[in-house]
Motif scaffolding. Structure first.
Motif, PDB file in Angstrom:
ATOM      1  N   ASN A  39       0.820  -1.215   0.000  1.00 51.79           N
ATOM      2  CA  ASN A  39       0.000   0.000   0.000  1.00 51.79           C
ATOM      3  C   ASN A  39       0.852   1.262   0.000  1.00 51.79           C
ATOM      4  O   ASN A  39       0.506   2.252  -0.665  1.00 51.79           O
ATOM      5  CB  ASN A  39      -0.948   0.000   1.201  1.00 51.79           C
ATOM      6  N   THR A  40       1.967   1.241   0.717  1.00 52.47           N
ATOM      7  CA  THR A  40       2.877   2.388   0.722  1.00 52.47           C
ATOM      8  C   THR A  40       3.455   2.609  -0.669  1.00 52.47           C
ATOM      9  O   THR A  40       3.528   3.750  -1.156  1.00 52.47           O
ATOM     10  CB  THR A  40       4.013   2.177   1.747  1.00 52.47           C
ATOM     11  N   ARG A  74       2.130   1.687  -3.535  1.00 54.61           N
ATOM     12  CA  ARG A  74       1.061   2.162  -4.427  1.00 54.61           C
ATOM     13  C   ARG A  74       0.777   3.648  -4.201  1.00 54.61           C
ATOM     14  O   ARG A  74       0.562   4.401  -5.153  1.00 54.61           O
ATOM     15  CB  ARG A  74      -0.215   1.342  -4.198  1.00 54.61           C
ATOM     16  N   THR A  75       0.754   4.053  -2.939  1.00 55.99           N
ATOM     17  CA  THR A  75       0.510   5.466  -2.631  1.00 55.99           C
ATOM     18  C   THR A  75       1.631   6.338  -3.186  1.00 55.99           C
ATOM     19  O   THR A  75       1.380   7.398  -3.764  1.00 55.99           O
ATOM     20  CB  THR A  75       0.394   5.664  -1.104  1.00 55.99           C
ATOM     21  N   TYR A  76       2.860   5.894  -3.037  1.00 54.65           N
ATOM     22  CA  TYR A  76       4.008   6.650  -3.567  1.00 54.65           C
ATOM     23  C   TYR A  76       3.922   6.759  -5.088  1.00 54.65           C
ATOM     24  O   TYR A  76       4.120   7.834  -5.657  1.00 54.65           O
ATOM     25  CB  TYR A  76       5.317   5.974  -3.141  1.00 54.65           C
ATOM     26  N   ASN A  77       3.618   5.631  -5.748  1.00 56.10           N
ATOM     27  CA  ASN A  77       3.510   5.634  -7.206  1.00 56.10           C
ATOM     28  C   ASN A  77       2.375   6.539  -7.677  1.00 56.10           C
ATOM     29  O   ASN A  77       2.492   7.242  -8.681  1.00 56.10           O
ATOM     30  CB  ASN A  77       3.319   4.216  -7.740  1.00 56.10           C
ATOM     31  N   TRP A  78       1.263   6.523  -6.954  1.00 57.66           N
ATOM     32  CA  TRP A  78       0.139   7.391  -7.300  1.00 57.66           C
ATOM     33  C   TRP A  78       0.564   8.856  -7.178  1.00 57.66           C
ATOM     34  O   TRP A  78       0.252   9.672  -8.041  1.00 57.66           O
ATOM     35  CB  TRP A  78      -1.047   7.095  -6.375  1.00 57.66           C
ATOM     36  N   ASP A  79       1.296   9.190  -6.098  1.00 57.07           N
ATOM     37  CA  ASP A  79       1.761  10.556  -5.892  1.00 57.07           C
ATOM     38  C   ASP A  79       2.709  10.995  -7.007  1.00 57.07           C
ATOM     39  O   ASP A  79       2.618  12.117  -7.504  1.00 57.07           O
ATOM     40  CB  ASP A  79       2.451  10.680  -4.528  1.00 57.07           C
ATOM     41  N   LYS A  86       2.777   9.863 -10.049  1.00 50.61           N
ATOM     42  CA  LYS A  86       1.959  10.029 -11.252  1.00 50.61           C
ATOM     43  C   LYS A  86       1.207  11.362 -11.216  1.00 50.61           C
ATOM     44  O   LYS A  86       1.141  12.078 -12.224  1.00 50.61           O
ATOM     45  CB  LYS A  86       0.976   8.863 -11.370  1.00 50.61           C
ATOM     46  N   GLN A  87       0.658  11.711 -10.059  1.00 51.09           N
ATOM     47  CA  GLN A  87      -0.075  12.968  -9.927  1.00 51.09           C
ATOM     48  C   GLN A  87       0.854  14.172 -10.111  1.00 51.09           C
ATOM     49  O   GLN A  87       0.474  15.159 -10.746  1.00 51.09           O
ATOM     50  CB  GLN A  87      -0.769  13.047  -8.555  1.00 51.09           C
TER      51      GLN A  87
END
Length: 131
Positions: free
Chosen positions: A113-114, A116-121, A123-124
């Motif tokens: 989950n960490t 995924r959150t980092y990758n999402w950030d 990407k954003q």
């Protein structure tokens, strides 16, 4: 939590064979009650100090309970106590193993989950930068 549980597991894995050894010795003494021949043995006084002894028809044994405490029990009481200690130690070991498995699953889930959150950030931030 994982380190604490692993230490508890290791302690139980060391403790169970000692309890089994004590229980087998009590059972051995109980089975020899009807013989007249004494048991000749050597026992440990200290880490590297042993002495010889003859055991004749014992009806009581002394058990270390921990924290420098030793109590005298009849053979039947000692057997019952050791059996209950062995049963609870095995149950505690099973619980510790289950807890470790659960903790490992939770750690893996948290790491995924960490990431995924980092990758999402990331990407954003790229989308914001390109816009």
């Amino acid at each position: 939590m994982e380190v604490n549980t692993m230490q508890r597991r290791k302690g139980l894995e060391e403790k169970i064979p000692e309890i089994e050894k004590s229980l087998s010795m009590v059972e051995f003494i109980m089975n020899r009650e009807d013989t007249e021949n004494p048991i000749e043995t050597s026992f440990e006084l200290y880490d590297t100090l042993y002495t010889q002894a003859e055991i004749k028809q014992p009806d009581k044994v002394c058990l270390w309970l921990g924290a420098n405490v030793m109590l005298e029990y009849t053979l039947e009481e000692a057997k019952d106590l050791l059996e209950s200690k062995l049963k609870s130690a095995k149950q505690s070991l099973e619980n510790a193993i289950e807890d470790l498995d659960f903790l490992r699953e939770q750690i893996t889930t948290m790491e995924v989950n960490t990431a995924r959150t980092y990758n999402w950030d990331v990407k954003q931030r790229r989308l914001t930068k390109s816009a």
